[in-house]
Design a protein around this motif. Structure first.
Motif, PDB file in Angstrom:
ATOM      1  N   ARG A 167       1.530  17.278 -10.144  1.00 57.35           N
ATOM      2  CA  ARG A 167       0.361  17.947 -10.704  1.00 57.35           C
ATOM      3  C   ARG A 167      -0.127  19.061  -9.788  1.00 57.35           C
ATOM      4  O   ARG A 167      -0.326  20.198 -10.225  1.00 57.35           O
ATOM      5  N   ILE A 168      -0.281  18.724  -8.489  1.00 55.29           N
ATOM      6  CA  ILE A 168      -0.793  19.744  -7.558  1.00 55.29           C
ATOM      7  C   ILE A 168       0.198  20.896  -7.439  1.00 55.29           C
ATOM      8  O   ILE A 168      -0.181  22.068  -7.451  1.00 55.29           O
ATOM      9  N   GLY A 169       1.508  20.524  -7.368  1.00 55.73           N
ATOM     10  CA  GLY A 169       2.524  21.577  -7.301  1.00 55.73           C
ATOM     11  C   GLY A 169       2.449  22.476  -8.525  1.00 55.73           C
ATOM     12  O   GLY A 169       2.536  23.701  -8.414  1.00 55.73           O
ATOM     13  N   ALA A 194       0.839  -1.208   0.000  1.00 58.91           N
ATOM     14  CA  ALA A 194       0.000   0.000   0.000  1.00 58.91           C
ATOM     15  C   ALA A 194       0.869   1.251   0.000  1.00 58.91           C
ATOM     16  O   ALA A 194       0.614   2.202  -0.745  1.00 58.91           O
ATOM     17  N   LEU A 195       1.922   1.232   0.841  1.00 58.36           N
ATOM     18  CA  LEU A 195       2.782   2.414   0.930  1.00 58.36           C
ATOM     19  C   LEU A 195       3.483   2.670  -0.400  1.00 58.36           C
ATOM     20  O   LEU A 195       3.556   3.815  -0.858  1.00 58.36           O
ATOM     21  N   ALA A 197       2.430   1.780  -3.312  1.00 60.55           N
ATOM     22  CA  ALA A 197       1.418   2.271  -4.261  1.00 60.55           C
ATOM     23  C   ALA A 197       1.172   3.760  -4.048  1.00 60.55           C
ATOM     24  O   ALA A 197       1.204   4.551  -4.995  1.00 60.55           O
ATOM     25  N   ILE A 198       0.973   4.132  -2.787  1.00 63.27           N
ATOM     26  CA  ILE A 198       0.701   5.555  -2.517  1.00 63.27           C
ATOM     27  C   ILE A 198       1.909   6.397  -2.904  1.00 63.27           C
ATOM     28  O   ILE A 198       1.768   7.461  -3.509  1.00 63.27           O
ATOM     29  N   TYR A 199       3.116   5.879  -2.581  1.00 64.36           N
ATOM     30  CA  TYR A 199       4.313   6.650  -2.897  1.00 64.36           C
ATOM     31  C   TYR A 199       4.413   6.899  -4.397  1.00 64.36           C
ATOM     32  O   TYR A 199       4.689   8.022  -4.835  1.00 64.36           O
ATOM     33  N   ILE A 255       1.929   6.783  -6.597  1.00 59.86           N
ATOM     34  CA  ILE A 255       0.838   7.677  -7.028  1.00 59.86           C
ATOM     35  C   ILE A 255       1.212   9.124  -6.738  1.00 59.86           C
ATOM     36  O   ILE A 255       1.063  10.014  -7.583  1.00 59.86           O
ATOM     37  N   LEU A 256       1.742   9.346  -5.537  1.00 62.40           N
ATOM     38  CA  LEU A 256       2.044  10.718  -5.133  1.00 62.40           C
ATOM     39  C   LEU A 256       3.215  11.275  -5.929  1.00 62.40           C
ATOM     40  O   LEU A 256       3.121  12.353  -6.510  1.00 62.40           O
ATOM     41  N   VAL A 265       2.420  11.185 -10.008  1.00 64.94           N
ATOM     42  CA  VAL A 265       1.272  11.899 -10.589  1.00 64.94           C
ATOM     43  C   VAL A 265       0.813  13.058  -9.717  1.00 64.94           C
ATOM     44  O   VAL A 265       0.860  14.229 -10.119  1.00 64.94           O
ATOM     45  N   ALA A 266       0.405  12.719  -8.506  1.00 61.19           N
ATOM     46  CA  ALA A 266      -0.372  13.694  -7.726  1.00 61.19           C
ATOM     47  C   ALA A 266       0.436  14.929  -7.340  1.00 61.19           C
ATOM     48  O   ALA A 266       0.017  16.052  -7.618  1.00 61.19           O
ATOM     49  N   LEU A 267       1.611  14.701  -6.734  1.00 60.40           N
ATOM     50  CA  LEU A 267       2.338  15.863  -6.209  1.00 60.40           C
ATOM     51  C   LEU A 267       2.832  16.801  -7.306  1.00 60.40           C
ATOM     52  O   LEU A 267       2.663  18.009  -7.189  1.00 60.40           O
ATOM     53  N   VAL A 280      -0.183  22.999 -10.450  1.00 59.95           N
ATOM     54  CA  VAL A 280      -1.399  23.825 -10.394  1.00 59.95           C
ATOM     55  C   VAL A 280      -1.187  25.006  -9.466  1.00 59.95           C
ATOM     56  O   VAL A 280      -1.533  26.156  -9.801  1.00 59.95           O
TER      57      VAL A 280
END
Lengths: 255, 186
Positions: free
Chosen positions: B60-62, B45-46, B48-50, B52-53, B56-58, B64
């Protein structure tokens, strides 16, 4: 519980059956049988759901990349800004390199905690197996990083240069002990808080079997549930901020 | 059954975790048989989250957030530009207003001076005319007056001659006229 109620509400407290710890049992999610390391257990399912929730919030929620954020994107940005600022404030600019790692810890703990508040769910963070791994990962990372970044200067963390020379060896021992206690307190704090809250709710739920007490029991469950919402966030926050503090020690070992 | 439960619970309460841990369900956290399973899935899980973050996520958010910051600062800069332009325009407007006012004042003063000079000239001319007229009139009056005296004298001489003649005196015209003249002077 149902049998107890039908047996008669006149039964005294001792007759009630409390199983506050049953909710923490790790069982295979599909069918019965033993739990091998690869078995898909309830723990595995709820951890997977946490991953899905993180993905939904941080990836699907931000898919539009709008300048004026939608609600989901706003929450995602809030979480990002919250941890980003925390890492920057505590560890400084060079700590931002480890931001994804810390964000991973925070997002996993906070989503697991909140998903655990769904009735009949399973809370991975109530298990020492999980929190010990998390805390040990932080401990090992920070220790190795400390030595890699600073070499033997990292040991200066234990040598309080500002204290009188006579006191320093004693302080060094205290510092050393406190350093090694870190992962213990780090992990037990999280699991203990989450487990205690869930167990207390279960105990109050057990009291609901007595008709006279049940309204009080429902009120108490509601109140503790509110408290648990708070605890879910605060414990994730505490775990993360302590990780940042330990990381800061590794990056800047001087007191 | 009831007593069984009582004793069981009482025992559990009295000895707490120790007894429960001894039981199979006891405290599931300390059931180390499930640790391997949990740790395996946790690491998965960790990871996977790592991924993803960090993938993709970080970013992208950074991105934006940076983009928004850029947009906001651009907008602020544009607003400041416009503000400067507005104040420039206002200054130009004020200056134009002041100029126009000065020009108007100048024109008014000029017109006033012109009118004044015209007026002065006209007044002077009128005064001169009036003076000429009155001199003329005086002259006319004097003539009339002189004419009147002459007439009176002539009438007086004639009357005196007639009177003298009527009284039987013989008077030559020259004497009478001299007498009349002297009388009229007297």
């Amino acid at each position: 519980m149902a049998t107890v109620v039908t047996d008669g509400a006149v039964e005294e407290k001792g007759g009630l059956e409390f199983h506050p710890m049953d909710q923490f049992e790790v069982l295979p999610f599909f069918g019965d049988g033993g739990v091998a390391w690869y078995t898909i257990t309830n723990a595995a399912v709820w951890m997977a759901l946490a991953v899905v929730a993180v993905f939904a919030l941080l990836v699907l929620g931000t898919s539009k990349r709008s300048i004026v954020p939608t609600r989901m994107q706003s929450v995602a940005e809030l979480a990002y800004g919250f941890i980003h600022k925390m890492v920057e404030d505590i560890c400084g600019k060079e700590g931002l390199k480890y931001f994804p790692y810390i964000m991973t810890l925070f997002m996993f703990i906070v989503t697991a905690n909140f998903l655990g508040l769904i009735p009949a769910s399973f809370t991975p963070t109530s298990h020492f197996a999980v929190t010990v791994v998390l805390a040990l990962a932080v401990f090992l990372t920070v220790t190795i990083l400390g030595f890699v970044k600073n070499g033997t200067a990292f040991l200066g963390l234990f040598w309080v240069a500002s204290a009188p020379l006579a006191l320093r060896p004693i302080l060094a021992i205290i510092e050393l002990i406190s350093y090694f206690v870190r992962p213990v307190s780090h992990s037990i704090r999280l699991a203990g808080n989450v487990m205690a809250g869930h167990a207390v709710i279960k105990v109050f739920a057990g009291f609901a079997a007595i008709a006279v007490i049940s309204p009080l029991s429902v009120v108490a469950i509601t109140a503790i549930y509110g408290l648990e919402i708070l605890v879910s966030f605060i414990q994730a926050y505490v775990f993360t901020i302590l990780t940042c503090v330990y990381l800061k020690d590794a990056l800047h070992p001087s007191h | 059954m009831a007593t069984d439960t009582v004793t069981h619970d009482g025992l559990a309460d009295a000895t707490g975790v120790a007894t429960q841990a001894a039981d199979a369900p006891g405290m599931p956290q300390l059931n180390f048989e499930t640790w391997g399973n949990q740790i395996f899935w946790l690491l998965l899980a960790l990871l996977a989250i790592y991924f993803i973050l960090s993938r993709v996520a970080l970013p992208r958010i950074g991105g934006v957030l940076a983009e928004r910051q850029g947009t906001i600062s651009n907008d602020i800069a544009a607003a400041e530009d416009l503000k400067v332009k507005a104040s420039e325009a206002e200054a130009a407007y004020d200056k134009a207003l002041v100029d126009a006012r000065a020009e108007a004042n100048r024109i008014v003063a000029e017109a006033k001076a012109e009118i004044q000079s015209d007026l002065d000239a006209a007044i002077a001319k009128a005064d001169a005319e009036i003076a000429a007229k009155s001199a003329e009139s005086e002259k006319a009056i004097a003539e009339i007056r002189a004419g009147a005296m002459d007439n009176v004298r002539a009438v007086a001489k004639d009357t005196a001659q007639e009177l003298v003649a009527a009284l039987g005196g013989k008077a030559d015209a020259q004497t009478v006229s001299a007498a009349v003249d002297s009388r009229m002077k007297g």
